[in-house]
Design a protein around this motif. Structure first.
Motif, PDB file in Angstrom:
ATOM      1  N   PRO A  58       0.840  -1.207   0.000  1.00 40.40           N
ATOM      2  CA  PRO A  58       0.000   0.000   0.000  1.00 40.40           C
ATOM      3  C   PRO A  58       0.875   1.258   0.000  1.00 40.40           C
ATOM      4  N   MET A  59       0.311   2.332  -0.526  1.00 42.32           N
ATOM      5  CA  MET A  59       0.992   3.625  -0.461  1.00 42.32           C
ATOM      6  C   MET A  59       1.173   3.991   1.015  1.00 42.32           C
ATOM      7  N   PRO A  60       2.263   4.671   1.347  1.00 37.26           N
ATOM      8  CA  PRO A  60       2.497   5.057   2.744  1.00 37.26           C
ATOM      9  C   PRO A  60       1.426   6.018   3.267  1.00 37.26           C
ATOM     10  N   GLU A  61       1.148   5.879   4.551  1.00 40.13           N
ATOM     11  CA  GLU A  61       0.265   6.827   5.236  1.00 40.13           C
ATOM     12  C   GLU A  61       1.106   8.024   5.670  1.00 40.13           C
ATOM     13  N   LEU A  62       0.440   9.107   6.026  1.00 37.18           N
ATOM     14  CA  LEU A  62       1.101  10.296   6.544  1.00 37.18           C
ATOM     15  C   LEU A  62       0.810  10.373   8.034  1.00 37.18           C
ATOM     16  N   TRP A  63       1.872  10.273   8.846  1.00 38.45           N
ATOM     17  CA  TRP A  63       1.759  10.318  10.299  1.00 38.45           C
ATOM     18  C   TRP A  63       2.527  11.522  10.802  1.00 38.45           C
ATOM     19  N   LEU A  64       2.319  11.857  12.046  1.00 38.35           N
ATOM     20  CA  LEU A  64       3.118  12.878  12.706  1.00 38.35           C
ATOM     21  C   LEU A  64       4.238  12.196  13.493  1.00 38.35           C
TER      22      LEU A  64
ATOM     23  N   ARG B  58      -2.163   9.338  12.147  1.00 32.94           N
ATOM     24  CA  ARG B  58      -2.382   9.448  10.701  1.00 32.94           C
ATOM     25  C   ARG B  58      -3.266  10.653  10.399  1.00 32.94           C
ATOM     26  N   PHE B  59      -2.838  11.421   9.373  1.00 31.91           N
ATOM     27  CA  PHE B  59      -3.679  12.520   8.921  1.00 31.91           C
ATOM     28  C   PHE B  59      -3.728  12.610   7.406  1.00 31.91           C
ATOM     29  N   GLY B  60      -3.173  11.613   6.725  1.00 30.98           N
ATOM     30  CA  GLY B  60      -3.214  11.615   5.268  1.00 30.98           C
ATOM     31  C   GLY B  60      -2.668  10.333   4.681  1.00 30.98           C
ATOM     32  N   GLN B  61      -2.600  10.317   3.363  1.00 23.97           N
ATOM     33  CA  GLN B  61      -2.174   9.120   2.634  1.00 23.97           C
ATOM     34  C   GLN B  61      -1.493   9.544   1.338  1.00 23.97           C
ATOM     35  N   ALA B  62      -0.378   8.922   1.034  1.00 22.05           N
ATOM     36  CA  ALA B  62       0.252   9.139  -0.273  1.00 22.05           C
ATOM     37  C   ALA B  62      -0.590   8.446  -1.330  1.00 22.05           C
ATOM     38  N   ASP B  63      -0.640   9.032  -2.499  1.00 27.77           N
ATOM     39  CA  ASP B  63      -1.295   8.355  -3.619  1.00 27.77           C
ATOM     40  C   ASP B  63      -0.384   8.329  -4.838  1.00 27.77           C
ATOM     41  N   TRP B  64       0.826   8.841  -4.665  1.00 23.06           N
ATOM     42  CA  TRP B  64       1.793   8.870  -5.753  1.00 23.06           C
ATOM     43  C   TRP B  64       3.173   8.760  -5.151  1.00 23.06           C
ATOM     44  N   HIS B  65       4.015   7.939  -5.761  1.00 24.51           N
ATOM     45  CA  HIS B  65       5.389   7.741  -5.285  1.00 24.51           C
ATOM     46  C   HIS B  65       6.291   7.585  -6.490  1.00 24.51           C
ATOM     47  N   HIS B  66       7.486   8.147  -6.384  1.00 24.00           N
ATOM     48  CA  HIS B  66       8.442   8.049  -7.488  1.00 24.00           C
ATOM     49  C   HIS B  66       9.860   8.028  -6.921  1.00 24.00           C
TER      50      HIS B  66
ATOM     51  N   LYS C  74      26.040  -4.165   7.588  1.00 21.48           N
ATOM     52  CA  LYS C  74      24.683  -4.111   8.165  1.00 21.48           C
ATOM     53  C   LYS C  74      24.077  -2.710   8.134  1.00 21.48           C
ATOM     54  N   SER C  75      24.872  -1.684   7.850  1.00 25.01           N
ATOM     55  CA  SER C  75      24.330  -0.324   7.789  1.00 25.01           C
ATOM     56  C   SER C  75      23.679  -0.028   6.433  1.00 25.01           C
ATOM     57  N   ILE C  76      23.797  -0.959   5.489  1.00 21.32           N
ATOM     58  CA  ILE C  76      23.181  -0.785   4.172  1.00 21.32           C
ATOM     59  C   ILE C  76      21.891  -1.588   4.118  1.00 21.32           C
ATOM     60  N   ILE C  77      20.775  -0.892   3.910  1.00 21.11           N
ATOM     61  CA  ILE C  77      19.466  -1.533   3.801  1.00 21.11           C
ATOM     62  C   ILE C  77      19.262  -1.944   2.347  1.00 21.11           C
ATOM     63  N   THR C  78      19.049  -3.241   2.135  1.00 23.44           N
ATOM     64  CA  THR C  78      18.904  -3.771   0.776  1.00 23.44           C
ATOM     65  C   THR C  78      17.447  -4.043   0.405  1.00 23.44           C
ATOM     66  N   HIS C  79      16.554  -4.005   1.390  1.00 19.41           N
ATOM     67  CA  HIS C  79      15.121  -4.180   1.131  1.00 19.41           C
ATOM     68  C   HIS C  79      14.354  -3.483   2.248  1.00 19.41           C
ATOM     69  N   HIS C  80      13.345  -2.721   1.864  1.00 19.45           N
ATOM     70  CA  HIS C  80      12.507  -2.053   2.855  1.00 19.45           C
ATOM     71  C   HIS C  80      11.108  -1.844   2.288  1.00 19.45           C
ATOM     72  N   ILE C  81      10.181  -1.615   3.197  1.00 19.14           N
ATOM     73  CA  ILE C  81       8.831  -1.185   2.857  1.00 19.14           C
ATOM     74  C   ILE C  81       8.547   0.039   3.724  1.00 19.14           C
ATOM     75  N   THR C  82       8.195   1.142   3.100  1.00 19.02           N
ATOM     76  CA  THR C  82       7.830   2.344   3.845  1.00 19.02           C
ATOM     77  C   THR C  82       6.345   2.273   4.165  1.00 19.02           C
ATOM     78  N   ARG C  83       6.017   2.177   5.449  1.00 20.87           N
ATOM     79  CA  ARG C  83       4.622   2.114   5.879  1.00 20.87           C
ATOM     80  C   ARG C  83       4.040   3.506   6.046  1.00 20.87           C
ATOM     81  N   GLU C  84       4.894   4.439   6.505  1.00 20.61           N
ATOM     82  CA  GLU C  84       4.410   5.795   6.749  1.00 20.61           C
ATOM     83  C   GLU C  84       5.509   6.804   6.521  1.00 20.61           C
ATOM     84  N   ILE C  85       5.080   8.007   6.170  1.00 20.04           N
ATOM     85  CA  ILE C  85       5.974   9.146   5.993  1.00 20.04           C
ATOM     86  C   ILE C  85       5.571  10.173   7.042  1.00 20.04           C
TER      87      ILE C  85
END
Length: 179
Positions: free
Chosen positions: A28-34, A41-49, A98-109
């Motif tokens: 899913p697109m990331p949510e917008l949190w504080l 949560r106060f918003g949601q991404a709908d576009w990512h690039h 170990k300081s290099i992240i090779t896979h991630h999922i952004t849940r929130e911005i």
């Protein structure tokens, strides 16, 4: 590398994979949190690039009924930067560094005070678009994007995508914000 302890970096391959997966709908697109606070949560991404120049960018909408948060952020007295929350269960690291992240999922911005941001090259902007007004990247920001290596074609692509989303937001009666 960011300013975390220890300093970390998300690999280009990880950014590209996340961008592809989120745009295909695998994640899913990331949510917008504080400031990474669950329940804020106060918003949601709908576009990512993810740009060829190494920038992950997103735009989205403020949730109905949460406009007061956007107003508060627009009136915040300090500089706002962003951070993205990645569940630890979805982070994979390079076996040799170990300081290099090779896979991630952004849940929130999350927008947060600049002093708390691990990556000082981020930004957070709210566009208070009025009816009939065109969405565009301000000239001062275009100049910054060029200075850090983005081409005119990259900037035009971003503007075009944001304008398309803004048009759809207007048609749906949604308030738009960009980060």
């Amino acid at each position: 590398r960011d300013n975390d302890n220890p300093p970390e970096i998300i690999s280009k391959a990880s950014h590209e994979q996340f961008d592809k997966s989120v745009n295909e709908g695998t994640y899913p697109m990331p949510e917008l949190w504080l400031w990474h606070i669950p329940g804020s949560r106060f918003g949601q991404a709908d576009w990512h690039h993810y740009t060829d120049d190494g920038f992950a960018i997103a735009s989205g909408y403020v949730d109905k009924g949460k406009e007061h948060i956007a107003k508060g952020l627009s009136e915040y007295n300090g500089e706002l930067l962003t951070s993205h929350g990645m569940p630890k269960t979805h982070i994979r690291r390079d076996s040799n560094d170990k300081s290099i992240i090779t896979h991630h999922i952004t849940r929130e911005i999350s927008p947060l005070p600049a002093s708390a941001a691990a990556n000082k090259l981020t930004s957070f902007e709210l566009l208070n678009k009025k009816e009939g007004e065109q969405v565009a990247i301000p000239d001062s920001k275009k100049e910054f994007l060029k200075q850090v290596g983005m081409s005119d074609a990259d900037i035009n692509q971003i503007e075009s995508s944001v304008k398309d989303k803004a048009t759809r937001a207007d048609e749906a009666g949604l308030e738009h914000k960009e980060e």
